[in-house]
Design a protein around this motif. Structure first.
Motif, mmCIF file in Angstrom:
data_model
loop_
_atom_site.group_PDB
_atom_site.id
_atom_site.type_symbol
_atom_site.label_atom_id
_atom_site.label_comp_id
_atom_site.label_asym_id
_atom_site.label_seq_id
_atom_site.Cartn_x
_atom_site.Cartn_y
_atom_site.Cartn_z
ATOM 1 N N VAL A 254 0.835 -1.205 0.000
ATOM 2 C CA VAL A 254 0.000 0.000 0.000
ATOM 3 C C VAL A 254 0.867 1.251 0.000
ATOM 4 O O VAL A 254 0.576 2.225 -0.714
ATOM 5 N N VAL A 255 1.944 1.226 0.784
ATOM 6 C CA VAL A 255 2.880 2.361 0.802
ATOM 7 C C VAL A 255 3.414 2.623 -0.604
ATOM 8 O O VAL A 255 3.407 3.760 -1.102
ATOM 9 N N ASP A 256 3.888 1.561 -1.256
ATOM 10 C CA ASP A 256 4.472 1.713 -2.594
ATOM 11 C C ASP A 256 3.445 2.234 -3.597
ATOM 12 O O ASP A 256 3.774 3.051 -4.472
ATOM 13 N N ALA A 257 2.202 1.768 -3.464
ATOM 14 C CA ALA A 257 1.160 2.226 -4.391
ATOM 15 C C ALA A 257 0.882 3.717 -4.208
ATOM 16 O O ALA A 257 0.698 4.450 -5.197
ATOM 17 N N LEU A 258 0.868 4.193 -2.983
ATOM 18 C CA LEU A 258 0.633 5.622 -2.725
ATOM 19 C C LEU A 258 1.805 6.470 -3.226
ATOM 20 O O LEU A 258 1.598 7.526 -3.850
ATOM 21 N N VAL A 259 3.023 6.019 -2.951
ATOM 22 C CA VAL A 259 4.211 6.767 -3.396
ATOM 23 C C VAL A 259 4.247 6.824 -4.919
ATOM 24 O O VAL A 259 4.585 7.860 -5.513
ATOM 25 N N ALA A 260 3.912 5.699 -5.577
ATOM 26 C CA ALA A 260 3.906 5.668 -7.042
ATOM 27 C C ALA A 260 2.883 6.632 -7.621
ATOM 28 O O ALA A 260 3.017 7.075 -8.770
ATOM 29 N N ARG A 261 1.908 7.003 -6.828
ATOM 30 C CA ARG A 261 0.859 7.916 -7.281
ATOM 31 C C ARG A 261 1.071 9.342 -6.774
ATOM 32 O O ARG A 261 0.163 10.159 -6.793
ATOM 33 N N GLY A 262 2.297 9.614 -6.334
ATOM 34 C CA GLY A 262 2.687 10.993 -6.022
ATOM 35 C C GLY A 262 2.598 11.415 -4.574
ATOM 36 O O GLY A 262 2.796 12.602 -4.271
ATOM 37 N N ILE A 263 2.300 10.509 -3.647
ATOM 38 C CA ILE A 263 2.200 10.882 -2.236
ATOM 39 C C ILE A 263 3.573 10.760 -1.573
ATOM 40 O O ILE A 263 4.236 9.724 -1.684
ATOM 41 N N ASP A 264 3.983 11.831 -0.901
ATOM 42 C CA ASP A 264 5.277 11.850 -0.218
ATOM 43 C C ASP A 264 5.304 10.779 0.876
ATOM 44 O O ASP A 264 4.376 10.686 1.684
#
Length: 238
Positions: free
Chosen positions: A182-192
């Motif tokens: 989930v962390v990786d998915a959020l980061v891949a979508r631009g979330i710091d």
């Protein structure tokens, strides 16, 4: 000279009388206009007549002419004054309306901001032994990323879990990998990544009865909580 004086006096009297008679006639003919226009016309006629008569008595024919001019000027000034008063009143009404609208918008924004600050929680589930997000959950994470992008003050907290089957070491690693997906998915979508925190719990919090596969399915999950640090500080202070 006496004849001229008498003629001039008669003329003044006729004008004064005509003005007195004409005023109610003019007022009656303008009933379809607003009260402000009727009052302005009456005042202007009165000013013109008074100034004309005073000028005639004071200065004869020349004074009569100058009095008429001054009366016309004063009547026009009175009209301008009435128009200015009307315009000012309309401007004040418009300003009051604008202030009320701004106040209402501020209340709506404050209400929306308060709603944004309330914690949001949802769950992502996984098949046995898996840590990859399904297509449907990937779409949900995309929606979460969009929401966080629109509200940069928000943070997200992730808690990974596993069912009790397997060793503690295995379940601890598996629950961490699920949270990491989930962390990786959020980061891949631009979330710091600094806005994201996560923790793995393995099967330590399992409440499933041994052999209950339906209960196991509900424990293979990542709990996602979106929150506002400002609201958290307020709760801690209380």
């Amino acid at each position: 000279m006496k004849l001229q004086a008498k003629t001039f006096t008669k003329t003044l009297t006729a004008i004064a009388l005509s003005s007195v008679i004409a005023s109610p006639i003019l007022a009656a003919s303008s009933t379809t206009q607003s009260d402000i226009s009727a009052k302005t016309a009456a005042k202007s006629a009165g000013i013109f007549t008074t100034a004309t008569i005073v000028g005639g008595v004071a200065g004869g024919p020349v004074g009569f002419f100058l009095g008429a001019l001054s009366g016309a000027y004063l009547g026009e000034q009175n009209k301008n004054h009435e128009r200015d008063k009307t315009a000012l009143k309309e401007a004040e009404t418009s300003l009051t309306s604008s202030r009320n609208e701004v106040a209402m918008q501020q209340r709506v924004i404050a209400k929306m901001q308060k709603q944004v600050e309330q914690p949001i929680e949802f769950l992502v589930y996984f098949p046995t032994g898996e840590d990859a997000l399904s297509h449907q959950d990937s779409q949900r994470i995309q929606s979460l990323a969009n929401y966080m992008a629109d509200n940069p003050s928000l943070r997200v907290r992730l808690d990974g879990f596993a069912d009790p089957r397997g060793t503690d070491e295995y379940n601890n690693v598996l629950s961490e990998e699920r949270a990491r997906s989930v962390v990786d998915a959020l980061v891949a979508r631009g979330i710091d990544s600094r806005r994201i925190e996560y923790q793995a719990h393995g099967a330590s919090l399992s409440m499933a009865t041994a052999g209950d596969k339906d209960a196991y399915a509900l424990e293979r999950k990542v709990r996602i909580e979106v929150y506002s640090p400002k609201l958290t500080r307020k709760v801690a202070a209380n």
